[in-house]
Write a protein that holds these residues in place. Sequence first.
Motif, short mmCIF file in Angstrom:
data_model
loop_
_atom_site.label_atom_id
_atom_site.label_comp_id
_atom_site.label_asym_id
_atom_site.label_seq_id
_atom_site.Cartn_x
_atom_site.Cartn_y
_atom_site.Cartn_z
N LEU A 71 0.80 -1.43 -0.04
CA LEU A 71 0.08 0.02 -0.13
C LEU A 71 0.80 1.38 -0.04
N TYR A 72 2.02 1.35 0.78
CA TYR A 72 3.00 2.40 0.76
C TYR A 72 3.45 2.52 -0.73
N LEU A 73 3.60 1.65 -1.32
CA LEU A 73 4.36 1.67 -2.86
C LEU A 73 3.10 2.24 -3.84
N LEU A 76 2.54 5.59 -3.17
CA LEU A 76 3.60 6.51 -3.56
C LEU A 76 3.33 6.69 -5.10
N ALA A 77 3.30 5.62 -5.69
CA ALA A 77 3.03 5.80 -7.14
C ALA A 77 1.97 6.59 -7.70
N LEU A 78 1.24 6.86 -6.89
CA LEU A 78 -0.20 7.62 -7.27
C LEU A 78 0.27 9.19 -6.73
N GLY A 79 1.47 9.41 -6.17
CA GLY A 79 1.62 10.71 -5.80
C GLY A 79 0.91 11.09 -4.52
N GLU A 80 0.69 10.20 -3.87
CA GLU A 80 -0.02 10.68 -2.72
C GLU A 80 0.78 10.28 -1.53
N SER A 81 1.69 11.20 -1.47
CA SER A 81 2.74 10.96 -0.38
C SER A 81 2.36 10.77 0.97
N GLU A 82 1.34 11.62 1.60
CA GLU A 82 0.92 11.57 2.75
C GLU A 82 0.44 10.28 3.34
N THR A 83 -0.37 9.82 2.49
CA THR A 83 -1.22 8.60 2.48
C THR A 83 -0.01 7.46 2.43
N ASN A 85 3.24 7.78 3.31
CA ASN A 85 3.98 7.89 4.46
C ASN A 85 3.24 7.06 5.66
N TRP A 86 1.99 7.25 5.70
CA TRP A 86 1.11 6.63 6.70
C TRP A 86 1.25 5.01 6.62
N TRP A 87 1.03 4.58 5.36
CA TRP A 87 1.27 3.10 5.34
C TRP A 87 2.76 2.57 5.45
N HIS A 88 3.62 3.40 5.27
CA HIS A 88 5.17 3.00 5.50
C HIS A 88 5.25 3.06 6.97
N ARG A 89 4.61 3.82 7.70
CA ARG A 89 4.76 3.90 9.12
C ARG A 89 4.23 2.46 9.95
N GLN A 90 3.31 1.99 9.04
CA GLN A 90 2.51 0.61 9.46
C GLN A 90 3.43 -0.74 9.14
N THR A 91 4.41 -0.32 8.78
CA THR A 91 5.40 -1.55 8.63
C THR A 91 6.40 -1.52 9.69
N PRO A 96 13.47 6.12 7.90
CA PRO A 96 12.55 6.95 7.31
C PRO A 96 12.08 6.88 5.88
N SER A 97 10.80 7.35 5.54
CA SER A 97 10.45 6.82 4.23
C SER A 97 11.40 7.70 3.17
N PRO A 98 11.70 6.97 2.00
CA PRO A 98 12.65 7.81 1.09
C PRO A 98 11.79 9.09 0.55
N GLN A 99 12.78 9.85 0.23
CA GLN A 99 12.20 11.37 -0.26
C GLN A 99 12.17 10.96 -1.94
N VAL A 100 10.81 11.28 -2.27
CA VAL A 100 10.73 11.27 -3.76
C VAL A 100 11.10 12.44 -4.48
N PRO A 101 11.85 12.44 -5.47
CA PRO A 101 12.53 13.58 -6.09
C PRO A 101 11.06 14.32 -6.95
N GLU A 102 10.99 15.56 -6.79
CA GLU A 102 9.89 16.40 -7.32
C GLU A 102 10.14 17.01 -8.70
#
Length: 102
Positions: A71-73, A76-83, A85-91, A96-102
Amino acid sequence: MSQLPDFFFRLDAPVDHVQLAAVADFVTEQVPQPRSALVLACVLQLTDTSEGARFWWEYAAVGGQPAAYCLYLHHLALGESETANWWHRQTNDVQPSPQVPE
């Protein structure tokens, strides 16, 4: 105001006569275990059915960390970084979550 038919008020009658064990057997036979739901979600993702995949990943996330990471991935692929990151914290991932280049 129209009156409701009599059968409307008797809709719960069949429920009164159903044994709880029979209902539990039906539900457990129809709903996959979280591990199976994880596999189903991954197959759906591979067939470009991402909404179905997301549903089953969310279902499977209660059973373990791999679904939460999927779900994190997904988010992330949809550009929904807040969501994402929430799923990443559930793992169990302690980094820390990797930073996505903008």
